[in-house]
Design an enzyme around this catalytic site. Structure first.
Site, PDB file in Angstrom:
ATOM      1  NE  ARG A 101     -32.974 113.999  30.369  1.00 10.19           N
ATOM      2  CZ  ARG A 101     -34.286 113.774  30.467  1.00 10.19           C
ATOM      3  NH1 ARG A 101     -34.754 112.965  31.407  1.00 10.19           N
ATOM      4  NH2 ARG A 101     -35.132 114.345  29.646  1.00 10.19           N
ATOM      5  CG  HIS A 128     -36.393 119.526  28.756  1.00 18.68           C
ATOM      6  ND1 HIS A 128     -35.672 118.856  27.789  1.00 18.68           N
ATOM      7  CD2 HIS A 128     -37.302 118.621  29.240  1.00 18.68           C
ATOM      8  CE1 HIS A 128     -36.127 117.613  27.691  1.00 18.68           C
ATOM      9  NE2 HIS A 128     -37.102 117.447  28.555  1.00 18.68           N
ATOM     10  CD  GLN A 131     -41.394 118.198  26.866  1.00 22.62           C
ATOM     11  OE1 GLN A 131     -40.810 117.177  27.153  1.00 22.62           O
ATOM     12  NE2 GLN A 131     -42.570 118.196  26.248  1.00 22.62           N
ATOM     13  CG  ASP A 216     -42.153 119.857  34.778  1.00 24.83           C
ATOM     14  OD1 ASP A 216     -42.470 118.653  34.891  1.00 24.83           O
ATOM     15  OD2 ASP A 216     -40.979 120.225  34.576  1.00 24.83           O
ATOM     16  CB  CYS A 256     -42.592 118.092  29.885  1.00 26.17           C
ATOM     17  SG  CYS A 256     -42.165 118.096  31.634  1.00 26.17           S
ATOM     18  NE  ARG A 284     -39.051 115.792  23.802  1.00 23.55           N
ATOM     19  CZ  ARG A 284     -38.380 115.434  24.905  1.00 23.55           C
ATOM     20  NH1 ARG A 284     -39.044 115.153  26.004  1.00 23.55           N
ATOM     21  NH2 ARG A 284     -37.055 115.421  24.918  1.00 23.55           N
TER      22      ARG A 284
END
Ligand code: CP
Ligand code: NVA
Length: 298
Positions: A101, A128, A131, A216, A256, A284
């Protein structure tokens, strides 16, 4: 043989992605664990905070019988100038896969080019993809048998939105985007996206017939502009309970997380009857357990 990296959806076929999603649902249903990765180690390099991504990868690897090593940026010699290629060559000679990340997708690519083991994108400034695996899994398990035809994205055209656009091109669904001018998704992605992406200045139009309604945060971790300014820019770009009435009857709301209640969502949106955010977060784990199986077995 070149390792299979998961940096975005680019190099993955619809069939491979569907296989990962179906297997994720099976893993969840059967609460599956195994020892297939006994003595294998997953490295986790996190240069940014994380709750879900870190914990889900650690637990997934554990459920597969393997170990993890968590490395924050300050713990690596990279923080003192060791190069990305040197770090990638050394770490990949010791561990079996690496999740990264960071806030530079270019650096993630450079790392992967020098890694002899699979590298997984745990979020960059641009994408991402892990996700979106969980998001698509959540839709699939809730609306079994229904084909996803339309997603409505409200808010910042950020890394999560970019991964939705890539998913739309793979799975052939429309993504309708309601975002403030100047905050559109990554431009190079839009060039080939004319057939399945639409921008609208009407929130209702974006919501119409949508099966997934999602949003988001207004300010992502990599975004250096002032949050105060952004709050002004984004003040009309949020999801509230009544918005769901414009979407398809059985539409689901996804986020998310982490969420900022009172900004991109109304105070009670996460608790709305159509919100699936808690399953989405749990997924996830299952999606990444399935992804690890896919990347680490032949
Ligand atoms: N959604 C997500 O990636 O959450 P974390 O930042 O907590 O990992
Ligand atoms: N777009 C957000 C996602 C966090 C999971 C960010 O990059 O901060």
């Amino acid at each position: 043989m070149r390792p299979k990296h998961f940096l975005n959806f680019d190099n993955f076929s619809k069939e491979s992605l569907s296989q990962i999603l179906d297997r994720a649902i099976e893993i969840k249903l059967k609460s599956e664990s195994s020892n297939i990765f006994e003595k294998k180690t997953l490295g986790l390099i996190f240069q940014k905070p994380s709750t879900r991504t870190r914990v889900s990868f650690e637990v997934a690897m554990n459920r597969l019988g393997g170990n993890t090593i968590f490395l924050s940026s300050s713990e690596l010699q990279m923080s003192r100038g060791e190069s990305i290629p040197d770090t990638a060559k050394v770490l990949s000679s010791m561990v079996d896969a690496i999740v990264i990340r960071n806030d530079s997708h270019e650096e993630l690519k450079l790392f992967s080019e020098n890694s002899s083991v699979p590298v997984i994108n745990g979020l960059t400034d641009l994408f991402h993809p892990c996700q979106i695996l969980a998001d698509l899994m959540t839709f699939k398990e809730k609306n079994e048998g229904e084909t996803l035809k339309k997603v409505c994205w409200i808010g910042d055209g950020n890394n999560v939105c970019n991964s939705y656009i890539e998913a739309a091109s793979k799975f052939d669904f429309e993504i309708s985007i309601f975002c403030p001018k100047g905050n559109e998704p990554f431009k190079p992605l839009l060039k080939n996206a004319k057939d399945f992406i639409s921008f609208t200045s009407s929130k209702v139009e974006a919501l119409e017939k949508a099966q997934i309604v999602t949003t988001d945060v207004w300010t992502s971790m990599n975004n250096k502009s002032s949050s105060k300014e952004r709050r002004k820019t984004f003040k009309n770009f949020f999801v509230e309970e009544k918005d769901m009435s414009h979407a398809k009857d059985n539409a689901i709301f996804l986020h998310c997380l982490p969420a900022h209640r009172g900004e991109e969502i109304s105070l009670n949106m996460l608790e709305h009857a159509q919100s699936m955010v808690w399953s989405q977060a749990e997924n996830r784990l299952h999606a990444q357990q399935s992804l690890l199986e896919f990347l680490l077995t032949d």
